[in-house]
Design a protein around this motif. Sequence first.
Motif, short mmCIF file in Angstrom:
data_model
loop_
_atom_site.label_atom_id
_atom_site.label_comp_id
_atom_site.label_asym_id
_atom_site.label_seq_id
_atom_site.Cartn_x
_atom_site.Cartn_y
_atom_site.Cartn_z
N HIS A 4 0.81 -1.22 0.00
CA HIS A 4 0.00 0.00 0.00
C HIS A 4 0.85 1.27 0.00
CE1 HIS A 4 -4.05 -1.74 0.69
NE2 HIS A 4 -3.41 -2.68 1.36
N GLY A 5 2.14 1.15 0.22
CA GLY A 5 2.98 2.33 0.34
C GLY A 5 3.24 2.68 1.80
N HIS A 6 4.33 3.40 2.00
CA HIS A 6 4.81 3.69 3.36
C HIS A 6 3.76 4.35 4.23
CE1 HIS A 6 6.95 6.08 6.45
NE2 HIS A 6 7.81 5.07 6.45
N GLN A 7 3.10 5.41 3.73
CA GLN A 7 2.20 6.18 4.57
C GLN A 7 0.96 5.38 4.98
OE1 GLN A 7 3.02 9.94 5.35
NE2 GLN A 7 4.73 8.51 5.18
N LEU A 8 0.42 4.56 4.09
CA LEU A 8 -0.73 3.75 4.45
C LEU A 8 -0.34 2.57 5.33
CD1 LEU A 8 -2.90 3.78 1.20
CD2 LEU A 8 -3.17 5.13 3.28
N MET B 216 -8.73 11.43 10.61
CA MET B 216 -8.63 12.08 9.30
C MET B 216 -8.71 11.01 8.22
SD MET B 216 -5.57 14.81 9.99
CE MET B 216 -5.52 15.77 11.52
N PRO B 217 -9.65 11.14 7.28
CA PRO B 217 -9.90 10.06 6.32
C PRO B 217 -9.11 10.14 5.02
CG PRO B 217 -11.61 11.71 6.11
CD PRO B 217 -10.66 12.21 7.19
N GLU B 218 -8.13 11.06 4.91
CA GLU B 218 -7.43 11.23 3.64
C GLU B 218 -6.78 9.93 3.16
OE1 GLU B 218 -6.41 15.35 5.47
OE2 GLU B 218 -7.25 13.45 6.16
N ARG B 219 -6.92 9.67 1.87
CA ARG B 219 -6.27 8.51 1.27
C ARG B 219 -4.82 8.84 0.90
NH1 ARG B 219 -7.06 3.79 -0.83
NH2 ARG B 219 -9.21 3.86 -0.12
N HIS B 220 -4.59 10.00 0.31
CA HIS B 220 -3.23 10.43 -0.05
C HIS B 220 -2.65 11.14 1.17
CE1 HIS B 220 -3.80 9.42 -4.31
NE2 HIS B 220 -5.03 9.85 -4.13
N ARG B 221 -1.95 10.37 2.00
CA ARG B 221 -1.58 10.86 3.33
C ARG B 221 -0.15 11.39 3.34
NH1 ARG B 221 -5.61 9.03 6.58
NH2 ARG B 221 -4.55 9.23 8.58
N PHE B 222 -0.01 12.50 4.05
CA PHE B 222 1.30 13.09 4.32
C PHE B 222 1.35 13.27 5.82
CE2 PHE B 222 3.94 17.12 4.41
CZ PHE B 222 5.14 16.49 4.17
N ILE B 223 1.75 12.20 6.53
CA ILE B 223 1.50 12.10 7.96
C ILE B 223 2.24 13.18 8.75
CG2 ILE B 223 1.95 10.63 9.98
CD1 ILE B 223 1.01 8.27 8.29
N GLN C 26 -10.77 9.68 -3.30
CA GLN C 26 -11.36 9.84 -1.98
C GLN C 26 -12.86 9.52 -2.01
OE1 GLN C 26 -9.23 10.70 0.51
NE2 GLN C 26 -10.82 10.35 2.04
N SER C 27 -13.53 9.88 -3.11
CA SER C 27 -14.98 9.71 -3.19
C SER C 27 -15.39 8.25 -3.25
CB SER C 27 -15.54 10.46 -4.41
OG SER C 27 -15.13 9.84 -5.62
N LYS C 28 -14.50 7.36 -3.67
CA LYS C 28 -14.85 5.94 -3.77
C LYS C 28 -15.04 5.31 -2.41
CE LYS C 28 -11.38 5.12 -6.61
NZ LYS C 28 -10.44 4.49 -7.56
N PRO D 221 -11.44 1.13 1.68
CA PRO D 221 -10.57 1.12 2.86
C PRO D 221 -9.18 1.65 2.53
CG PRO D 221 -11.72 -0.99 2.60
CD PRO D 221 -11.96 -0.21 1.35
N LEU D 222 -8.56 2.32 3.49
CA LEU D 222 -7.22 2.84 3.27
C LEU D 222 -6.21 1.70 3.11
CD1 LEU D 222 -7.06 5.79 5.83
CD2 LEU D 222 -7.64 5.86 3.40
N PHE D 223 -6.46 0.59 3.80
CA PHE D 223 -5.54 -0.55 3.76
C PHE D 223 -6.32 -1.81 4.08
CE2 PHE D 223 -5.40 1.61 7.82
CZ PHE D 223 -5.80 0.62 8.69
N MET D 224 -5.74 -2.97 3.75
CA MET D 224 -6.39 -4.26 4.02
C MET D 224 -5.39 -5.15 4.75
SD MET D 224 -8.26 -4.67 0.31
CE MET D 224 -6.76 -4.09 -0.53
N ILE D 225 -5.76 -5.59 5.94
CA ILE D 225 -4.89 -6.41 6.77
C ILE D 225 -5.17 -7.89 6.52
CG2 ILE D 225 -4.33 -7.08 9.14
CD1 ILE D 225 -4.83 -4.20 9.97
N ARG D 226 -4.10 -8.63 6.28
CA ARG D 226 -4.24 -10.08 6.03
C ARG D 226 -4.08 -10.88 7.33
NH1 ARG D 226 -0.59 -13.54 1.68
NH2 ARG D 226 -1.41 -15.60 2.19
N ASP D 227 -3.05 -10.59 8.11
CA ASP D 227 -2.77 -11.34 9.33
C ASP D 227 -2.28 -10.40 10.41
OD1 ASP D 227 -3.16 -14.11 8.35
OD2 ASP D 227 -1.41 -13.64 7.09
N ILE D 228 -2.62 -10.72 11.65
CA ILE D 228 -2.01 -10.09 12.83
C ILE D 228 -1.62 -11.23 13.76
CG2 ILE D 228 -2.31 -8.55 14.79
CD1 ILE D 228 -4.42 -7.04 13.25
N VAL D 229 -0.34 -11.29 14.10
CA VAL D 229 0.13 -12.33 15.01
C VAL D 229 0.92 -11.68 16.14
CG1 VAL D 229 0.22 -14.06 13.19
CG2 VAL D 229 2.26 -12.74 13.73
#
Length: 315
Positions: free
Chosen positions: A77-81, A177-184, A298-300, A303-311
């Motif tokens: 997803h890229g560093h910021q997401l 903040m819901p921005e998709r193109h994030r500049f944290i 943004q209008s679509k 989700p900003l990201f999709m998580i597959r696993d958390i361990v």
Amino acid sequence: MNSAAPRPAVSVVVPCFNEQDALPEFLRRACSVLDGIGVTSELVLVDDGSRDRTWDVLAEAAARDSRIVAVRLMRNHGHQLALTAGLSVCRGERILIIDADLQDPPELLVDMMRMMDEGADVVYGQRRQRDGESLFKRATAAAFYRLIGRLTDVQIPPDAGDFRLVTRRVLDLLLAMPERHRFIRGMVAWIGGRQVPLVYDRHARVAGESKYPLAKMIRFAADAITSFSVVPLMLSMTIGWIMAGLGFCFFLYSIVGWLNGHTMPGWTSLMAAVGLLGGMQFLMLGVIGAYLGRLYDQSKGRPLFMIRDIVGGPK
């Protein structure tokens, strides 16, 4: 991971992409720092769709140490997401944002904690020296910070990356903040509060190579500017008025010449004018298109990201 477990005092959030070689040393140093600060802690590491053994290294580390939480995203997803995903998972009262390449020393957490004890809402690392980076990288980074400082009303600190310690209150505002193109780093600066710098010397990468080649740096700069400034849009309008004025002057010049009976060859000047005007129009349309493209994304509402696993984490 047990979400009902007591909230740790400190969370360390680390986005990772193809960092299999850097992670062993990072984990050693980060865990040593957390052992020494004397408070409850967790280490949240996010695998951002790596193509090497990054996830295996993270999963093995989480199995050995209950403080480590390994998060794997569905794709890159890229560093910021990826960082946003880790921030959404972490539970600490204070949150350290850091990369796995050890350019930013995790040992500075001790000084950051002290400065936060004195009342800071955000303690951000401000680079005094950048080892292991080319002259071109340093020059373009300096130019970027100066440019965005002039284009935005938000006071974004120069020579400061995402390396920072924030309070839970600041993190909750950031995640709202819901921005998709994030500049944290800019979003944190926009929140306000008491934000203080910790000046340090940035080290060379411990292993691997930079994940920000020139093309990604340009996209990142575009996201930063379009997220925090409408100056390019206003500039396009200003240039439009200037070009309209020049066109009107050229029109008057042509009429006066015709009335005076002057023969005007015209081909070169006409083509130059058409080329200039056409080029500026396409440039300004590109600026407007950049903003419209971000509005479309943004209008679509995806989700900003999709998580597959958390361990890992507390049982």
